[in-house]
Design a protein around this motif. Structure first.
Motif, PDB file in Angstrom:
ATOM      1  N   PHE A  39       0.822  -1.205   0.000  1.00 33.66           N
ATOM      2  CA  PHE A  39       0.000   0.000   0.000  1.00 33.66           C
ATOM      3  C   PHE A  39       0.858   1.258   0.000  1.00 33.66           C
ATOM      4  N   THR A  40       1.848   1.314   0.886  1.00 37.76           N
ATOM      5  CA  THR A  40       2.668   2.528   0.978  1.00 37.76           C
ATOM      6  C   THR A  40       3.559   2.703  -0.243  1.00 37.76           C
ATOM      7  N   SER A  41       4.083   1.618  -0.798  1.00 38.16           N
ATOM      8  CA  SER A  41       4.946   1.772  -1.969  1.00 38.16           C
ATOM      9  C   SER A  41       4.157   2.203  -3.194  1.00 38.16           C
ATOM     10  N   SER A  42       2.908   1.767  -3.305  1.00 35.79           N
ATOM     11  CA  SER A  42       2.116   2.200  -4.459  1.00 35.79           C
ATOM     12  C   SER A  42       1.576   3.614  -4.262  1.00 35.79           C
ATOM     13  N   ARG A  43       1.314   4.004  -3.050  1.00 35.13           N
ATOM     14  CA  ARG A  43       0.748   5.333  -2.797  1.00 35.13           C
ATOM     15  C   ARG A  43       1.812   6.429  -2.809  1.00 35.13           C
ATOM     16  N   TYR A  44       2.966   6.167  -2.253  1.00 34.10           N
ATOM     17  CA  TYR A  44       3.992   7.195  -2.100  1.00 34.10           C
ATOM     18  C   TYR A  44       5.176   6.995  -3.034  1.00 34.10           C
ATOM     19  N   ASP A  45       4.981   6.318  -4.147  1.00 32.22           N
ATOM     20  CA  ASP A  45       6.068   6.063  -5.085  1.00 32.22           C
ATOM     21  C   ASP A  45       6.150   7.200  -6.100  1.00 32.22           C
ATOM     22  N   THR A  46       6.597   8.336  -5.631  1.00 33.97           N
ATOM     23  CA  THR A  46       6.766   9.489  -6.516  1.00 33.97           C
ATOM     24  C   THR A  46       8.241   9.847  -6.573  1.00 33.97           C
ATOM     25  N   VAL A  47       8.721  10.035  -7.775  1.00 32.21           N
ATOM     26  CA  VAL A  47      10.122  10.380  -7.977  1.00 32.21           C
ATOM     27  C   VAL A  47      10.175  11.798  -8.521  1.00 32.21           C
ATOM     28  N   ASP A  48      10.923  12.654  -7.843  1.00 29.99           N
ATOM     29  CA  ASP A  48      10.997  14.052  -8.248  1.00 29.99           C
ATOM     30  C   ASP A  48      12.122  14.326  -9.246  1.00 29.99           C
ATOM     31  N   ASP A  49      13.121  13.479  -9.268  1.00 31.81           N
ATOM     32  CA  ASP A  49      14.277  13.749 -10.123  1.00 31.81           C
ATOM     33  C   ASP A  49      14.371  12.750 -11.275  1.00 31.81           C
ATOM     34  N   LYS A  50      13.283  12.639 -12.028  1.00 31.77           N
ATOM     35  CA  LYS A  50      13.284  11.732 -13.172  1.00 31.77           C
ATOM     36  C   LYS A  50      14.192  12.277 -14.264  1.00 31.77           C
ATOM     37  N   MET A  51      14.866  11.370 -14.943  1.00 38.77           N
ATOM     38  CA  MET A  51      15.764  11.758 -16.017  1.00 38.77           C
ATOM     39  C   MET A  51      15.081  11.463 -17.347  1.00 38.77           C
ATOM     40  N   GLU A  52      14.912  12.470 -18.148  1.00 39.93           N
ATOM     41  CA  GLU A  52      14.267  12.291 -19.436  1.00 39.93           C
ATOM     42  C   GLU A  52      15.275  11.780 -20.453  1.00 39.93           C
ATOM     43  N   VAL A  53      14.826  10.877 -21.287  1.00 38.33           N
ATOM     44  CA  VAL A  53      15.677  10.319 -22.336  1.00 38.33           C
ATOM     45  C   VAL A  53      15.128  10.797 -23.669  1.00 38.33           C
ATOM     46  N   LYS A  54      15.988  11.415 -24.463  1.00 44.83           N
ATOM     47  CA  LYS A  54      15.589  11.904 -25.776  1.00 44.83           C
ATOM     48  C   LYS A  54      15.845  10.806 -26.797  1.00 44.83           C
ATOM     49  N   GLU A  55      14.988  10.725 -27.781  1.00 47.26           N
ATOM     50  CA  GLU A  55      15.113   9.696 -28.811  1.00 47.26           C
ATOM     51  C   GLU A  55      16.382   9.870 -29.631  1.00 47.26           C
ATOM     52  N   GLU A  56      16.880  11.098 -29.799  1.00 47.35           N
ATOM     53  CA  GLU A  56      18.042  11.357 -30.629  1.00 47.35           C
ATOM     54  C   GLU A  56      19.314  10.821 -30.006  1.00 47.35           C
ATOM     55  N   THR A  57      19.337  10.694 -28.694  1.00 47.57           N
ATOM     56  CA  THR A  57      20.564  10.264 -28.033  1.00 47.57           C
ATOM     57  C   THR A  57      20.741   8.750 -28.048  1.00 47.57           C
ATOM     58  N   THR A  58      19.687   8.016 -28.346  1.00 50.20           N
ATOM     59  CA  THR A  58      19.823   6.564 -28.383  1.00 50.20           C
ATOM     60  C   THR A  58      20.178   6.117 -29.788  1.00 50.20           C
ATOM     61  N   HIS A  59      21.050   5.151 -29.898  1.00 51.24           N
ATOM     62  CA  HIS A  59      21.498   4.642 -31.190  1.00 51.24           C
ATOM     63  C   HIS A  59      21.303   3.135 -31.226  1.00 51.24           C
TER      64      HIS A  59
END
Length: 64
Positions: A39-59
């Motif tokens: 219950f607690t892991s599903s309710r409070y599983d918020t990440v503030d420092d997500k790293m975005e991945v751009k499609e151009e950087t993947t090969h």
């Protein structure tokens, strides 16, 4: 002192009395902790420092 034999144990075939209560208490406590954790892991599983991945950087790596 010799090692205990299974035949010498009072409740060899079935658990009775206090031991049975302790086993059920441990099982129940484990289930309750699992429910609380889920219950607690599903309710409070918020990440503030997500790293975005751009499609151009993947090969794509070529297969040989």
């Amino acid at each position: 002192m010799s090692e205990p034999r299974l035949e010498d144990i009072d409740d060899y075939d079935t658990l009775k009395g206090e031991k049975k209560k302790i086993v059920w208490a441990v099982i129940l406590a484990g289930l309750i902790m699992g429910v609380i954790y889920t219950f607690t892991s599903s309710r409070y599983d918020t990440v503030d420092d997500k790293m975005e991945v751009k499609e151009e950087t993947t090969h794509k790596i070529p297969m040989r």
